[in-house]
Design an enzyme around this catalytic site. Structure first.
Site, PDB file in Angstrom:
ATOM      1  N   HIS A 108      16.834 -22.193  24.486  1.00 38.95           N
ATOM      2  CA  HIS A 108      16.402 -21.149  23.552  1.00 38.95           C
ATOM      3  C   HIS A 108      16.385 -21.681  22.120  1.00 38.95           C
ATOM      4  O   HIS A 108      15.380 -21.573  21.409  1.00 38.95           O
ATOM      5  CB  HIS A 108      17.350 -19.947  23.660  1.00 38.95           C
ATOM      6  CG  HIS A 108      17.042 -18.834  22.705  1.00 38.95           C
ATOM      7  ND1 HIS A 108      16.421 -17.675  23.089  1.00 38.95           N
ATOM      8  CD2 HIS A 108      17.286 -18.696  21.363  1.00 38.95           C
ATOM      9  CE1 HIS A 108      16.269 -16.879  22.044  1.00 38.95           C
ATOM     10  NE2 HIS A 108      16.796 -17.474  20.978  1.00 38.95           N
ATOM     11  N   GLU A 109      17.489 -22.244  21.691  1.00 43.37           N
ATOM     12  CA  GLU A 109      17.574 -22.736  20.313  1.00 43.37           C
ATOM     13  C   GLU A 109      16.651 -23.940  20.100  1.00 43.37           C
ATOM     14  O   GLU A 109      16.104 -24.130  19.006  1.00 43.37           O
ATOM     15  CB  GLU A 109      19.017 -23.107  19.967  1.00 43.37           C
ATOM     16  CG  GLU A 109      20.007 -21.951  20.062  1.00 43.37           C
ATOM     17  CD  GLU A 109      19.638 -20.788  19.145  1.00 43.37           C
ATOM     18  OE1 GLU A 109      18.928 -20.998  18.139  1.00 43.37           O
ATOM     19  OE2 GLU A 109      20.062 -19.652  19.437  1.00 43.37           O
ATOM     20  N   HIS A 112      13.322 -22.747  19.030  1.00 41.50           N
ATOM     21  CA  HIS A 112      13.223 -22.556  17.582  1.00 41.50           C
ATOM     22  C   HIS A 112      12.993 -23.901  16.893  1.00 41.50           C
ATOM     23  O   HIS A 112      12.212 -24.005  15.941  1.00 41.50           O
ATOM     24  CB  HIS A 112      14.514 -21.934  17.045  1.00 41.50           C
ATOM     25  CG  HIS A 112      14.661 -20.474  17.335  1.00 41.50           C
ATOM     26  ND1 HIS A 112      13.699 -19.544  17.017  1.00 41.50           N
ATOM     27  CD2 HIS A 112      15.679 -19.777  17.923  1.00 41.50           C
ATOM     28  CE1 HIS A 112      14.108 -18.337  17.384  1.00 41.50           C
ATOM     29  NE2 HIS A 112      15.298 -18.452  17.944  1.00 41.50           N
ATOM     30  N   HIS A 115       9.395 -24.992  17.271  1.00 37.48           N
ATOM     31  CA  HIS A 115       8.552 -24.179  16.395  1.00 37.48           C
ATOM     32  C   HIS A 115       8.624 -24.698  14.960  1.00 37.48           C
ATOM     33  O   HIS A 115       7.621 -24.749  14.239  1.00 37.48           O
ATOM     34  CB  HIS A 115       9.025 -22.729  16.460  1.00 37.48           C
ATOM     35  CG  HIS A 115       8.017 -21.735  15.975  1.00 37.48           C
ATOM     36  ND1 HIS A 115       8.308 -20.393  15.846  1.00 37.48           N
ATOM     37  CD2 HIS A 115       6.726 -21.872  15.579  1.00 37.48           C
ATOM     38  CE1 HIS A 115       7.229 -19.753  15.402  1.00 37.48           C
ATOM     39  NE2 HIS A 115       6.271 -20.621  15.231  1.00 37.48           N
ATOM     40  N   GLU A 138      10.841 -14.818  17.976  1.00 39.31           N
ATOM     41  CA  GLU A 138      11.655 -15.220  19.127  1.00 39.31           C
ATOM     42  C   GLU A 138      10.808 -15.665  20.314  1.00 39.31           C
ATOM     43  O   GLU A 138      11.353 -16.103  21.328  1.00 39.31           O
ATOM     44  CB  GLU A 138      12.564 -14.071  19.558  1.00 39.31           C
ATOM     45  CG  GLU A 138      13.655 -13.712  18.570  1.00 39.31           C
ATOM     46  CD  GLU A 138      14.726 -14.796  18.437  1.00 39.31           C
ATOM     47  OE1 GLU A 138      14.938 -15.547  19.417  1.00 39.31           O
ATOM     48  OE2 GLU A 138      15.337 -14.894  17.364  1.00 39.31           O
ATOM     49  N   TYR A 253      13.043  -7.518  20.332  1.00 42.70           N
ATOM     50  CA  TYR A 253      13.658  -8.249  21.439  1.00 42.70           C
ATOM     51  C   TYR A 253      12.790  -8.138  22.701  1.00 42.70           C
ATOM     52  O   TYR A 253      12.454  -9.141  23.334  1.00 42.70           O
ATOM     53  CB  TYR A 253      15.056  -7.689  21.738  1.00 42.70           C
ATOM     54  CG  TYR A 253      16.155  -8.215  20.860  1.00 42.70           C
ATOM     55  CD1 TYR A 253      16.649  -9.504  21.015  1.00 42.70           C
ATOM     56  CD2 TYR A 253      16.718  -7.422  19.879  1.00 42.70           C
ATOM     57  CE1 TYR A 253      17.674  -9.989  20.222  1.00 42.70           C
ATOM     58  CE2 TYR A 253      17.744  -7.883  19.070  1.00 42.70           C
ATOM     59  CZ  TYR A 253      18.220  -9.172  19.251  1.00 42.70           C
ATOM     60  OH  TYR A 253      19.232  -9.637  18.457  1.00 42.70           O
TER      61      TYR A 253
END
Length: 318
Positions: A108-109, A112, A115, A138, A253
């Site tokens: 997940h991180e 980021h 991106h 997100e 979310y």
């Protein structure tokens, strides 16, 4: 599951990007260095995942230090980001191990980070995650979580600590079933929170916005399956919207889940390790920053508006 495997998964998905993985450095907190080099522009992009202190507030955190941009003198400033991860340390002569939750959060991180690092926007204010709409920022991170829930991915990253056996398919199926247990109820819970948030922030007085408890009661009558206890005071502790920056934005979310699941379904349709699909994902989404509306980025990648079907399917509802 080791950092090398995680890096190789990234390299396969976006195989037009070359790179190398540095060895663990004998410095503070098991700091590891990943250097990525983009072949087309010979641009280095760095990501530093490090084990943090157990007492730190966040288990994982993404920090962008520098964004990609063109400086006044015409030179290009390359991006730098940190992933600070509170992984468990080795005990005695035993290796440090990651739980599947650790891997999912790391992916997940890392989303980021991608991106941020793969931006091609020359203006700093629009580069990377800067300026991306709250209900889409997100999407790249939640998109990466799908790889951690794909067996073809996990079997290349995992092995039994003693025997070296790959994660058995039947065990993975049990993990997936556990993840999707009561997923419909969880979806309704998120919708309840999102509707409550939106209605206390709108200007429609017909729902008695000045009485937030009544607003929440009305929302629950619409969507809740299990009635809340009369003494429940959930709203008073809903820190996301009162102290966490999600005021009138908690719906993001679930909407980001819709976008990310639909984006991942393109890889399911065209091949999980299809370089052309990965390149299109970078070209139309990751590299764009906020230079174009997020919904336009999505449409350029998928060729249509978002669909809720992939999320329902990934959740085991369809």
């Amino acid at each position: 599951m080791g950092e090398k495997g995680i890096f190789l998964e990234y390299r396969v998905d976006f195989s037009f990007i070359g790179g190398q993985l540095g060895n663990f450095l004998p410095v503070k907190q098991h700091l590891a260095l990943i250097c990525l080099q983009k072949a087309a522009q010979n641009t280095q992009k760095r990501c530093f995942p490090a084990a943090g202190r157990a007492e730190e507030r966040h288990k994982f955190i993404f920090v962008n230090i520098k964004v990609n941009c063109v400086l006044p003198d015409g030179s290009v400033r390359t991006p730098v980001a940190f992933l600070v991860c509170n992984f468990s340390h080795p005990v005695g002569d035993k290796p440090a191990l990651l739980t599947h939750d650790d891997v999912t959060t790391l992916f997940h991180e890392f989303g980021h980070g991608l991106h941020h690092m793969l931006s091609r926007v020359p203006q700093a204010q629009l580069s990377g995650i800067n300026g991306v709409e709250w209900d889409a920022v997100e999407m790249p991170s939640q998109f990466m979580e799908n790889w951690a829930w794909n067996y073809d991915t996990l079997k290349t990253l995992s092995s039994h600590v003693d025997t070296g056996e790959v994660l058995p398919k039947d065990l993975f199926d049990k993990m997936l079933a556990a993840k999707n247990f009561q997923s419909g109820m969880f979806c309704l819970r998120q919708l309840e929170f999102a509707l409550f948030d939106l209605r206390i922030h709108d200007d429609d007085k017909s729902d008695h916005a000045e009485d937030f408890e009544k607003v929440l009661d009305n929302v629950r009558k619409e969507v809740a399956v299990v009635p809340a206890a009369e003494y429940s005071r959930f709203a008073q502790s809903f820190a996301h919207i009162f102290a966490g920056g999600y005021s009138a934005g908690y719906y993001s979310y679930k909407w980001a889940e819709v976008l990310s699941a639909d984006a991942f379904s393109a890889f399911e349709e065209e091949g999980l390790f299809n370089p052309a699909t990965g390149k299109r994902w970078v070209d139309e989404v990751l590299s764009r920053g906020s230079s174009r509306d997020a919904i336009e980025n999505f449409r350029a990648f998928r060729g249509r508006d978002p669909s809720i079907e992939p999320l329902l399917r990934h959740s085991g509802i369809l």
